[in-house]
Design a protein around this motif. Structure first.
Motif, PDB file in Angstrom:
ATOM      1  N   LYS A  11       0.861  -1.199   0.000  1.00  0.00           N
ATOM      2  CA  LYS A  11       0.000   0.000   0.000  1.00  0.00           C
ATOM      3  C   LYS A  11       0.888   1.236   0.000  1.00  0.00           C
ATOM      4  N   PHE A  13       1.054   5.649  -0.052  1.00  0.00           N
ATOM      5  CA  PHE A  13       0.286   6.794   0.437  1.00  0.00           C
ATOM      6  C   PHE A  13       0.895   8.117  -0.019  1.00  0.00           C
ATOM      7  N   ALA A  14       0.060   9.151   0.025  1.00  0.00           N
ATOM      8  CA  ALA A  14       0.440  10.518  -0.341  1.00  0.00           C
ATOM      9  C   ALA A  14       1.119  10.514  -1.723  1.00  0.00           C
ATOM     10  N   PHE A  15       2.212  11.262  -1.888  1.00  0.00           N
ATOM     11  CA  PHE A  15       2.747  11.416  -3.247  1.00  0.00           C
ATOM     12  C   PHE A  15       3.460  10.158  -3.747  1.00  0.00           C
ATOM     13  N   ARG A  17       1.985   7.632  -4.340  1.00  0.00           N
ATOM     14  CA  ARG A  17       1.010   7.045  -5.267  1.00  0.00           C
ATOM     15  C   ARG A  17       1.145   7.567  -6.689  1.00  0.00           C
ATOM     16  N   GLU A  18       1.778   8.743  -6.835  1.00  0.00           N
ATOM     17  CA  GLU A  18       1.837   9.378  -8.158  1.00  0.00           C
ATOM     18  C   GLU A  18       2.604   8.482  -9.132  1.00  0.00           C
ATOM     19  N   LYS A  22      -2.270   2.733  -5.511  1.00  0.00           N
ATOM     20  CA  LYS A  22      -2.668   2.836  -4.101  1.00  0.00           C
ATOM     21  C   LYS A  22      -2.342   1.536  -3.381  1.00  0.00           C
ATOM     22  N   VAL A  50       7.584   6.375   7.259  1.00  0.00           N
ATOM     23  CA  VAL A  50       7.048   5.308   8.102  1.00  0.00           C
ATOM     24  C   VAL A  50       6.751   4.086   7.242  1.00  0.00           C
ATOM     25  N   ALA A  71       2.717  -1.268   4.314  1.00  0.00           N
ATOM     26  CA  ALA A  71       2.291   0.118   4.047  1.00  0.00           C
ATOM     27  C   ALA A  71       3.515   1.020   4.054  1.00  0.00           C
ATOM     28  N   PHE A  73       4.802   4.982   3.752  1.00  0.00           N
ATOM     29  CA  PHE A  73       4.411   6.397   3.822  1.00  0.00           C
ATOM     30  C   PHE A  73       5.631   7.294   3.653  1.00  0.00           C
ATOM     31  N   VAL A  75       7.527  11.019   4.550  1.00  0.00           N
ATOM     32  CA  VAL A  75       7.577  11.774   5.807  1.00  0.00           C
ATOM     33  C   VAL A  75       6.366  12.702   5.850  1.00  0.00           C
ATOM     34  N   ILE A  76       5.461  12.447   6.753  1.00  0.00           N
ATOM     35  CA  ILE A  76       4.252  13.274   6.844  1.00  0.00           C
ATOM     36  C   ILE A  76       3.962  13.610   8.304  1.00  0.00           C
TER      37      ILE A  76
ATOM     38  N   ILE B 234       7.825  17.516   6.374  1.00  0.00           N
ATOM     39  CA  ILE B 234       6.455  17.484   6.916  1.00  0.00           C
ATOM     40  C   ILE B 234       5.713  18.763   6.542  1.00  0.00           C
ATOM     41  N   TYR B 241      -1.473  18.161   1.370  1.00  0.00           N
ATOM     42  CA  TYR B 241      -2.636  17.348   1.776  1.00  0.00           C
ATOM     43  C   TYR B 241      -3.366  17.897   3.004  1.00  0.00           C
ATOM     44  N   GLU B 275      -5.519  12.404   0.716  1.00  0.00           N
ATOM     45  CA  GLU B 275      -5.223  12.194  -0.704  1.00  0.00           C
ATOM     46  C   GLU B 275      -6.469  12.465  -1.553  1.00  0.00           C
TER      47      GLU B 275
END
Lengths: 79, 575
Positions: A11, A13-15, A17-18, A22, A50, A71, A73, A75-76, B234, B241, B275
């Motif tokens: 899976k 996530f965020a960019f 996926r570009e 997904k 993560v 999954a 991810f 850095v968010i 971040i 988003y 997203e």
């Protein structure tokens, strides 16, 4: 799929996926690490914030097993 | 311009300006609001009575060009929790008050009679005017009406019908640079403003500038500080988003409270995620990036348009979307956006009210997932003040009592937001021990428990959680005093240049010689001041506990309960 291979759900996530996806079932050599999967996806491990296997945090050196959900991810943050 | 305390006595309708007492000189934002409330408010007083005071204070750096420094603190004794309270918000007011030399505005007393009032703040002080035109109006109409009465440049701090009705989930709204709204959301401070019959506070624009003792040093430090914020990945993700980027990661971690806290994952998470929201915003020609105050370089806010590409809401936050979404099982972002807009207009906290809806759904008021039903109840009951609307508008605990529901996710009567404490133990410590009831922003352990910021601590383990929450609560109290947005913490936790630059800016602004330790000590002293107020109000360690169901009901997918021993929780205050 041979016994030397595993099938896992990846899976993103965020960019990440570009131009990717997904969620996808993917087959890998059974000894593959999370880091190697990330590299195969063309993602720079430095950009990864993560990673979780089956909803638990994991390290990049961990080796997923058959049927795992991985999954990935960037850095968010938020809050 | 020398800073002053502006005081408004609503009992005899007089105002004054006072020099800043020495003991308040080094304080701003939350440090100042909490100190003033602790100094001047009887801890046992009724929050809606004449002895409570509403205190408004910009932060230490607000009004300067320091990046992200435009946050406003509003404090009082909370009618929701009965504790001391500070609610923090963006908007234009903090910078405008600071430029006028207003270190703090203190509103005290209660007027006799049924009249409502508007306060006008200018460089000459405060004037009180009787108000008729704005009474009963929603917050968006208040801002539009004042815009016609004055001009678009005035700052506005206002309450909606919920504040007028003194509902304990009533918030205070602050006009943002686009004449939309930001909210001092939590703890029912809008009810305190309503109890004093102040409908709104209008702030006159000024050309005056905040004094900086060492301009050169300030500019240099701000450059380093801004770079630390802009370079942080971040910050960049927040700009794309919004805070709603968290839906998917908190869901993946099994900590997204769903169906009134009965599951840790929501089947509809993708539909309400950051997203998806980003794609909808772009498709409808909204703005993924938007600043809640001038000088913000993170821009986590956004403009979310409806299907006709017309403005629907902004500052569309993860916690509000979670509450109306996963907690009420609504998987339709347009219903959630409509509810968010309605709550902003009515002037109720979008976390408290939405969690209250989840409890009401368990009580049988609506089916889980009925987003249109939620909007209807907001419009027809909460906005109009029907008995049902008032019960919901007084928060989750109020609904639990009225509907006989025992699964009520609150601490000190305030709704638990967005992160299940069973699956993220550090957040449970913060919810239990915070001086202000359950509040994620008081000590955001998600950073370290989930996001890997400031190190990494297993969210399901008992180890290290008390210390983590304590350190973050101390740091947060200090940041909340500077006027800085809390999101600077992501850079501060991982970029060693960030915090020294912030301290340098404070020193350059005031000609001070503070060290990082002094900043930590400020945070400690604020927490202790707040704790002492609560103890004097009657709170004990027995109030620092999570609701019973967290100890007894395991939550999927990890099937964990809240298992931090009470004695561990009590160690939080050993500092």
């Amino acid at each position: 799929m041979s016994t030397n291979e595993i099938s896992i759900t990846v899976k993103l996530f965020a960019f990440f996926r570009e131009n990717r996806f997904k969620q996808q079932e993917q087959t890998f050599p059974a000894t593959i690490t999370v880091r190697e999967i990330i590299q195969r996806l063309g993602i720079d491990p430095e950009e990864v914030g993560v990673t979780m296997i089956n909803s638990r945090h994991c390290t990049l050196d961990q080796t997923p097993v058959q049927g795992d959900q991985l999954a990935i991810f960037p850095v968010i943050g938020g809050g | 311009m020398a800073e002053k305390i502006y005081r408004v006595n609503m009992t005899n309708l007089t105002t004054s300006t006072e020099p800043v007492p020495d003991k308040w000189l080094g304080l701003g934002g939350r440090g100042l609001t909490s100190t003033i409330v602790a100094d001047e408010v009887e801890p046992t007083c009724h929050p809606l009575g004449g002895k409570n005071k509403l205190v408004v204070a910009p932060g230490l750096l607000s009004g300067t060009v320091a990046a992200n420094s435009g946050r406003l603190s509003i404090g009082a004794k909370s009618p929701l929790t009965g504790t001391i309270k500070e609610a923090n918000s963006g908007g234009t007011a903090a910078q405008m008050l600071a430029k006028l030399g207003c270190k703090a505005l203190i509103i005290e007393g209660l007027p006799e009679g049924d009249a409502w009032y508007t306060l006008l703040i200018s460089k000459d002080g405060v004037t009180i005017q009787e108000e008729q035109e704005l009474v009963g109006k929603g917050n968006f109409d208040v801002v539009a009406t004042i815009g016609k009465r004055t001009d678009e440049k005035h700052g506005i701090i206002t309450i909606g019908p919920a504040g007028e009705m003194k509902l304990s989930a009533a918030n205070i709204s602050i006009k943002d640079p686009d004449s939309h709204l930001r909210s001092s959301g939590r703890g029912g401070l809008g009810a305190v403003m309503g109890s004093k019959r102040v409908k709104c506070i209008i702030i006159e624009p000024t050309d005056a500038k905040v004094e900086i003792v060492d301009q050169e040093k300030f500019t240099e430090a701000n450059r380093a500080f801004t770079k630390a914020l802009v370079d942080n990945p971040i910050s960049q993700a927040l700009g794309t988003y919004g805070t709603n980027v968290l839906v998917n990661i908190i869901n993946e971690a099994g900590a997204l409270p769903t169906r009134n806290f009965t599951n840790g994952q929501f089947d509809g998470h993708e539909e309400i995620s950051g997203e998806t929201m980003h794609d909808i915003i772009v498709e409808r020609e909204g703005k993924p990036k938007h600043n809640c105050h001038k000088g913000c370089v993170i821009q986590c806010s956004q403009i979310y348009n409806d299907k006709e590409k017309k403005y629907k809401t902004s500052g569309f936050e993860y916690e509000s979307i979670w509450a109306m979404g996963a907690d009420c099982c609504v998987d339709n972002l347009d219903h959630i956006a409509e509810a968010d807009h309605l709550m902003d207009d009515i002037g109720v906290d979008s976390i408290e009210t939405s969690v209250a809806m989840g409890v009401a759904m368990e009580g049988g008021l609506l089916e889980f997932g009925d987003g249109e039903g939620i909007c209807r109840i907001l419009r027809e009951d909460v906005a109009k003040g029907t008995p049902l609307g008032r019960i919901i508008g007084c928060g989750a605990a109020s609904v639990g009592r009225a509907f006989g529901v025992t699964r009520v996710p609150v601490v000190k009567n305030q709704a638990i937001p967005a992160y299940d404490p069973r699956a993220v133990k550090g957040m449970g410590i913060t919810y239990a021990t915070s001086t202000q009831g359950a509040d994620h922003t008081m000590g955001y352990t998600i950073a370290t428990n989930i996001l890997g910021v400031g190190g990494s601590i297993d969210p399901l383990s008992q180890d290290g959680q008390v210390e983590l929450s304590r350190n973050l609560q101390i740091a947060t109290a200090a940041i909340d005093s500077t006027g800085m947005c809390l999101f600077i913490a992501f850079a501060a936790l991982d970029d060693e240049k960030c915090l020294p630059a912030l301290v340098d800016m404070i020193n350059a602004r005031f000609g001070a010689d503070l060290t990082a330790d002094d900043v930590t000590n400020l945070g400690i002293s604020i927490l202790k001041t707040e704790r002492a107020f609560n103890e004097a109000a009657g709170f004990t360690n027995k109030d620092d506990r999570l609701p019973e169901f967290f100890y007894e009901e395991p939550i999927a997918p990890h099937n964990v309960v809240w298992d931090i021993p009470d004695e561990e929780l009590d160690k939080f205050w050993d500092f």
